[in-house]
Write an enzyme that holds these catalytic residues in place. Structure first.
Site, PDB file in Angstrom:
ATOM      1  N   CYS A 286       0.824  -1.218   0.000  1.00 51.63           N
ATOM      2  CA  CYS A 286       0.000   0.000   0.000  1.00 51.63           C
ATOM      3  C   CYS A 286       0.855   1.265   0.000  1.00 51.63           C
ATOM      4  CB  CYS A 286      -0.971   0.002   1.176  1.00 51.63           C
ATOM      5  SG  CYS A 286      -0.194  -0.013   2.794  1.00 51.63           S
ATOM      6  N   VAL A 287       2.087   1.173   0.484  1.00 47.72           N
ATOM      7  CA  VAL A 287       2.984   2.343   0.466  1.00 47.72           C
ATOM      8  C   VAL A 287       4.280   2.033  -0.282  1.00 47.72           C
ATOM      9  CG1 VAL A 287       2.090   3.510   2.506  1.00 47.72           C
ATOM     10  CG2 VAL A 287       3.767   1.679   2.799  1.00 47.72           C
TER      11      VAL A 287
END
Length: 318
Positions: A286-287
């Site tokens: 997600c990052v």
């Protein structure tokens, strides 16, 4: 708790597209060149129209947000999205054997009279045989030397256009509900593929290195230097698996890793035992972050990294 800098939405889209385009769902099928097209028999599901509408909408949302998705669409399907009619030569990408047979029929004098063909196709739909006429009463009309070109055209048109027409129409309706209709016509199928799924060429490690952020370390750290050496030696397939492990897509963005947001980050993790640690690399897709234990050993780093990316080990939220 996750830190939402757009990453949680990215993770949601990655998992959603992975599930939606899962071939086990029967909505799409993989063809010879490892790309996917709508399953012509997906209409067995009573809500297939709504599902294709949703998948089109989801794909458009990913494009709008600048996210690449893992599925790679066939040029035959992409042509339908840009509302460009497929030609008979594009049949070779969908079914190379059928294309060769039709071309042989076209160019071999007298062949049509000896095959006992009619203007119809017999399909196997989940074990049920059915005859599909290419023209009205086509199952009763024989293919001859005089009409074989019409037969070849109709057969190719059925496979390329008619067989997945409804699925493609609803996918496009969903896509156009997010992105203005007609926008896709500015692109050809290759360009649209790059926009949706990223660059299929081998990953450029130099570009990756230039656009990677380092956390809890710097470029002079020994383990970081070892990582770049390992990546340079990986096969194209392993490089793609490495990228998928970090960002959820095995292909880089169209204009390079500088276009990723957030940028890929390598977070060096201090561990007891150095190269003898059992800890594997992990990632927060997600990052776009790789958590890399400080192995201090080339062979150990390569072994642990390959094990992690093949097993898709260790998802973490930042």
């Amino acid at each position: 708790m996750g830190v939402d800098i757009g990453g949680l939405f990215k993770e949601f889209m990655t998992l959603l597209s992975e599930d939606a385009f899962n071939l086990q769902r029967g909505l799409f099928i993989e063809i010879e060149d490892k790309t996917i097209v709508p399953n012509p028999h997906s209409d067995i599901s009573p809500d297939f129209r709504e599902l294709f509408f949703f998948m089109g909408k989801m794909t458009a949302k990913a494009v709008y947000e600048g996210l690449n998705i893992q599925p790679v669409f066939s040029r035959v399907f992409l042509n339908k999205l840009i509302e460009r009619k497929n030609t008979i030569d594009e049949l070779q990408f969908l079914d190379s054997t059928l294309y060769k047979n039709l071309m042989q029929l076209k160019h071999t004098e007298g062949m049509a009279n000896n095959l006992g063909l009619t203007f119809s196709i017999t399909e196997d739909k989940y074990g049920e045989k059915r005859v599909v006429p290419l023209i009205k009463n086509g199952e009763k009309i024989e293919v001859t030397e005089q009409n074989k070109l019409e037969y070849i055209f109709l057969y190719a048109d059925y496979k390329l256009e008619q067989q997945i027409k409804v699925q493609s129409q609803h996918f496009l309706k969903g896509f156009n509900s997010v992105i203005e209709p007609g926008w896709l016509r500015y692109f050809n199928h290759d360009e649209l593929q790059l926009i949706i799924s990223g660059d299929r060429r081998e990953i450029d490690i130099k570009n990756l290195r230039e656009n990677t952020q380092l956390k809890n370390c710097n470029d002079n750290d020994y383990t970081i230097s070892l990582l770049w050496d390992v990546l340079e030696q990986l096969s194209p397939e392993d490089k793609s698996d490495f990228l998928f492990f970090i960002i959820g897509c095995s292909r880089p963005p169209l204009q390079g890793f500088q276009m990723l947001n957030p940028k890929i980050t390598i977070h060096l993790v201090e561990v007891g035992g150095g190269p003898h640690t059992d800890k594997l690399p992990s990632a927060s897709t997600c990052v776009n972050t790789l958590y890399l234990p400080d192995y201090q050993n080339f062979l150990v780093l390569k072994k642990k990294l390959l094990y992690a990316i093949k097993a898709k080990a260790g998802f973490e939220l930042a």
